[in-house]
Design a protein around this motif. Structure first.
Motif, PDB file in Angstrom:
ATOM      1  N   UNK A  60       2.921  18.217 -31.308  1.00 42.86           N
ATOM      2  CA  UNK A  60       2.493  18.294 -29.912  1.00 42.86           C
ATOM      3  C   UNK A  60       3.301  19.350 -29.161  1.00 42.86           C
ATOM      4  N   UNK A  61       4.600  19.382 -29.368  1.00 43.95           N
ATOM      5  CA  UNK A  61       5.447  20.381 -28.707  1.00 43.95           C
ATOM      6  C   UNK A  61       5.020  21.797 -29.079  1.00 43.95           C
ATOM      7  N   UNK A  62       4.678  22.025 -30.365  1.00 40.63           N
ATOM      8  CA  UNK A  62       4.225  23.351 -30.813  1.00 40.63           C
ATOM      9  C   UNK A  62       2.938  23.746 -30.094  1.00 40.63           C
ATOM     10  N   UNK A  63       2.009  22.813 -29.994  1.00 35.56           N
ATOM     11  CA  UNK A  63       0.742  23.099 -29.309  1.00 35.56           C
ATOM     12  C   UNK A  63       1.009  23.445 -27.846  1.00 35.56           C
ATOM     13  N   UNK A  93      -4.847  26.268 -41.448  1.00 41.53           N
ATOM     14  CA  UNK A  93      -3.408  26.271 -41.719  1.00 41.53           C
ATOM     15  C   UNK A  93      -2.636  27.316 -40.920  1.00 41.53           C
ATOM     16  N   UNK A  94      -3.276  28.452 -40.599  1.00 39.62           N
ATOM     17  CA  UNK A  94      -2.531  29.524 -39.932  1.00 39.62           C
ATOM     18  C   UNK A  94      -2.122  29.187 -38.503  1.00 39.62           C
ATOM     19  N   UNK A  95      -2.697  28.135 -37.889  1.00 37.38           N
ATOM     20  CA  UNK A  95      -2.314  27.803 -36.514  1.00 37.38           C
ATOM     21  C   UNK A  95      -0.892  27.257 -36.423  1.00 37.38           C
ATOM     22  N   UNK A 148      -3.358  30.042 -33.257  1.00 38.90           N
ATOM     23  CA  UNK A 148      -3.439  28.792 -32.507  1.00 38.90           C
ATOM     24  C   UNK A 148      -4.278  28.990 -31.253  1.00 38.90           C
ATOM     25  N   UNK A 149      -4.011  30.054 -30.518  1.00 38.85           N
ATOM     26  CA  UNK A 149      -4.757  30.297 -29.277  1.00 38.85           C
ATOM     27  C   UNK A 149      -6.226  30.600 -29.558  1.00 38.85           C
TER      28      UNK A 149
END
Length: 121
Positions: free
Chosen positions: A8-11, A86-88, A95-96
């Motif tokens: 969650x912190x990464x997102x 996986x790359x996110x 991710x974006x």
């Protein structure tokens, strides 16, 4: 079982340039919102799933992203969420990019109808 707070912190950190990510705990996981729009969930087994719809399904299929499924009694049901590529997890731009697809699907989703309460007669 609680979901992975590090995920969650990464997102939140990665999507900060796009807006404010908030969450609501749900069945051992969390529903994720970007500026109030549902765009993803983190399941109780710590998997990130982005919102999808008929308009974005072809892109998710091309990337090999499985549909979210779960067992209900004697059948398998699915929801309009796709497993994050996986790359996110190590590429903020990826991710974006994928979160944007989820956000767009969330914006296209029909608004939930308000609950109707019945008054006693």
């Amino acid at each position: 079982m609680a979901f992975d707070a590090g995920l969650l912190d990464w997102v939140i950190e990665t999507l900060e340039p796009m807006g404010s990510v908030t969450h609501r705990k749900m069945m051992g996981g969390a529903t994720l919102y970007l500026d109030g729009t549902v765009f993803a969930i983190i399941s109780s087994d710590d998997v990130l799933w982005f919102k999808a719809d008929a308009e974005s399904d072809a892109l998710w299929d091309a990337a090999g992203c499985d549909r979210f499924t779960f067992e209900m009694k004697n059948r398998v049901a699915s929801m309009n969420y796709r497993r994050a590529p996986d790359d996110v997890f190590d590429d903020p731009d990826a991710m974006r990019e994928w979160a944007t697809l989820g956000l767009e699907a969330g914006r296209r989703a029909p608004a939930k109808k308000p609950k109707v309460t019945r008054r006693a007669r």
